[in-house]
Design a protein around this motif. Structure first.
Motif, PDB file in Angstrom:
ATOM      1  N   MET A   1       0.758  -1.173  -0.258  1.00 59.24           N
ATOM      2  CA  MET A   1       0.038   0.154  -0.049  1.00 59.24           C
ATOM      3  C   MET A   1       0.954   1.274   0.097  1.00 59.24           C
ATOM      4  O   MET A   1       1.908   1.401   0.504  1.00 59.24           O
ATOM      5  N   VAL A   2       0.420   2.381  -0.648  1.00 58.60           N
ATOM      6  CA  VAL A   2       1.051   3.597  -0.649  1.00 58.60           C
ATOM      7  C   VAL A   2       0.320   4.616  -0.168  1.00 58.60           C
ATOM      8  O   VAL A   2      -1.023   4.646  -0.561  1.00 58.60           O
ATOM      9  N   SER A   3       0.594   5.252   0.887  1.00 56.77           N
ATOM     10  CA  SER A   3      -0.123   6.251   1.548  1.00 56.77           C
ATOM     11  C   SER A   3       0.755   7.424   1.813  1.00 56.77           C
ATOM     12  O   SER A   3       1.799   7.448   1.616  1.00 56.77           O
ATOM     13  N   ALA A   4      -0.301   8.614   1.879  1.00 56.63           N
ATOM     14  CA  ALA A   4       0.406   9.823   2.268  1.00 56.63           C
ATOM     15  C   ALA A   4       0.600   9.852   4.016  1.00 56.63           C
ATOM     16  O   ALA A   4       0.048   9.075   4.701  1.00 56.63           O
ATOM     17  N   MET A   5       1.257  10.697   4.362  1.00 54.67           N
ATOM     18  CA  MET A   5       1.247  11.025   5.976  1.00 54.67           C
ATOM     19  C   MET A   5      -0.164  11.103   6.472  1.00 54.67           C
ATOM     20  O   MET A   5      -1.025  11.529   5.998  1.00 54.67           O
ATOM     21  N   GLY A   6      -0.472  10.593   7.516  1.00 51.92           N
ATOM     22  CA  GLY A   6      -1.496  10.897   8.345  1.00 51.92           C
ATOM     23  C   GLY A   6      -2.706   9.770   7.835  1.00 51.92           C
ATOM     24  O   GLY A   6      -3.923   9.856   8.409  1.00 51.92           O
ATOM     25  N   GLN A   7      -2.321   8.739   7.588  1.00 44.32           N
ATOM     26  CA  GLN A   7      -3.287   7.654   7.156  1.00 44.32           C
ATOM     27  C   GLN A   7      -3.295   6.529   7.524  1.00 44.32           C
ATOM     28  O   GLN A   7      -3.494   5.394   7.026  1.00 44.32           O
ATOM     29  N   GLU A   8      -2.640   6.507   8.892  1.00 43.28           N
ATOM     30  CA  GLU A   8      -2.278   5.253   9.683  1.00 43.28           C
ATOM     31  C   GLU A   8      -3.374   4.361   9.809  1.00 43.28           C
ATOM     32  O   GLU A   8      -3.371   3.221   9.790  1.00 43.28           O
ATOM     33  N   SER A   9      -4.698   4.765  10.220  1.00 41.46           N
ATOM     34  CA  SER A   9      -5.690   3.996  10.143  1.00 41.46           C
ATOM     35  C   SER A   9      -5.964   2.979   9.040  1.00 41.46           C
ATOM     36  O   SER A   9      -6.412   1.902   9.031  1.00 41.46           O
ATOM     37  N   ASN A  10      -5.858   3.938   7.845  1.00 46.85           N
ATOM     38  CA  ASN A  10      -6.050   2.856   6.502  1.00 46.85           C
ATOM     39  C   ASN A  10      -5.081   2.021   6.346  1.00 46.85           C
ATOM     40  O   ASN A  10      -5.175   1.064   5.748  1.00 46.85           O
ATOM     41  N   VAL A  11      -3.892   2.365   6.590  1.00 46.69           N
ATOM     42  CA  VAL A  11      -2.588   1.494   6.515  1.00 46.69           C
ATOM     43  C   VAL A  11      -2.980   0.319   7.431  1.00 46.69           C
ATOM     44  O   VAL A  11      -2.741  -0.819   7.052  1.00 46.69           O
ATOM     45  N   LYS A  12      -3.345   0.263   8.562  1.00 43.06           N
ATOM     46  CA  LYS A  12      -3.726  -0.567   9.626  1.00 43.06           C
ATOM     47  C   LYS A  12      -4.880  -1.583   9.034  1.00 43.06           C
ATOM     48  O   LYS A  12      -4.679  -2.756   8.935  1.00 43.06           O
ATOM     49  N   LYS A  13      -5.706  -0.815   8.665  1.00 45.23           N
ATOM     50  CA  LYS A  13      -6.994  -1.647   7.733  1.00 45.23           C
ATOM     51  C   LYS A  13      -6.541  -2.570   6.647  1.00 45.23           C
ATOM     52  O   LYS A  13      -6.843  -3.806   6.336  1.00 45.23           O
ATOM     53  N   ALA A  14      -5.448  -2.066   5.652  1.00 44.94           N
ATOM     54  CA  ALA A  14      -4.959  -2.443   4.508  1.00 44.94           C
ATOM     55  C   ALA A  14      -3.947  -3.850   5.004  1.00 44.94           C
ATOM     56  O   ALA A  14      -4.414  -4.903   4.385  1.00 44.94           O
ATOM     57  N   ILE A  15      -3.444  -3.697   6.253  1.00 45.81           N
ATOM     58  CA  ILE A  15      -2.520  -4.737   6.499  1.00 45.81           C
ATOM     59  C   ILE A  15      -3.487  -6.001   7.122  1.00 45.81           C
ATOM     60  O   ILE A  15      -3.199  -7.093   6.929  1.00 45.81           O
ATOM     61  N   SER A  16      -4.597  -5.526   7.634  1.00 49.70           N
ATOM     62  CA  SER A  16      -5.413  -6.520   8.087  1.00 49.70           C
ATOM     63  C   SER A  16      -6.258  -7.216   6.735  1.00 49.70           C
ATOM     64  O   SER A  16      -6.566  -8.470   7.049  1.00 49.70           O
ATOM     65  N   ILE A  17      -6.561  -6.545   5.790  1.00 46.65           N
ATOM     66  CA  ILE A  17      -6.969  -7.096   4.658  1.00 46.65           C
ATOM     67  C   ILE A  17      -6.048  -8.193   4.070  1.00 46.65           C
ATOM     68  O   ILE A  17      -6.405  -9.083   3.204  1.00 46.65           O
ATOM     69  N   GLY A  18      -4.541  -7.764   4.120  1.00 52.72           N
ATOM     70  CA  GLY A  18      -3.809  -8.814   3.548  1.00 52.72           C
ATOM     71  C   GLY A  18      -2.766  -8.208   2.895  1.00 52.72           C
ATOM     72  O   GLY A  18      -1.689  -8.793   2.068  1.00 52.72           O
TER      73      GLY A  18
END
Length: 117
Positions: free
Chosen positions: A79-96
Motif C-alpha cells: 500500500m502507498v499512503s500519504a502521511m496521516g493515513q495510519e488507520s487506513n494502513v492498519k486496515k490494509a494490513i488486516s485485509i492482506g
C-alpha cells in the motif's frame, strides 16, 4: 526480474515510482489510475507485486486490495499512503497487504520494501 503493477491516480507519482523501480531491475508491467483499473490489470497481467495507492477515485485502494485478494489470496500488495493515513494502513494490513510505503518516497526504502516481499 520481479514484475510490478503501479496503481496511483497521480500520473507523476506513477512515473516517479516507475523510474525508481526500473533503475533497480524491476519490470513495470502495467499502470492503473484507480482501483477498478487495478483489479482489471491484475487479472490480465498477474504481476509479482502491486503498489497500490489508498486514496483514489472510483474505487479506493482498500476496496481494490480486497478485490485483488479475492482473486488471488497469495497476491503481494504494497500500500502507498500519504502521511496521516495510519488507520487506513492498519486496515490494509488486516485485509492482506504485505507492507506499505509513505509518500514522499525514499528510493532506498522503496527498493528495500519490494525486495523483502
Amino acid at each position: 526480474m520481479k514484475k510490478v503493477l503501479i496503481v496511483d491516480d497521480a500520473l507523476f507519482m506513477r512515473v516517479m515510482l516507475k523510474n525508481i523501480l526500473e533503475k533497480h531491475q524491476f519490470e513495470v508491467v502495467g499502470e492503473a489510475g484507480n482501483g477498478a483499473e487495478a483489479v482489471k490489470a491484475y487479472e490480465k497481467l498477474h504481476p509479482d507485486i502491486v503498489t497500490l495507492d489508498i486514496t483514489m477515485p472510483q474505487m479506493d485502494g482498500l476496496a481494490a486490495l480486497q478485490e485483488i485478494r479475492n482473486l488471488d489470496p497469495n497476491s503481494k500488495v504494497v500500500m502507498v499512503s500519504a502521511m496521516g493515513q495510519e488507520s487506513n494502513v492498519k486496515k490494509a494490513i488486516s485485509i492482506g497487504a504485505k507492507s506499505f510505503l509513505v509518500k514522499p518516497f525514499q528510493e532506498d526504502h522503496v527498493i528495500k520494501t519490494l525486495n523483502n516481499i
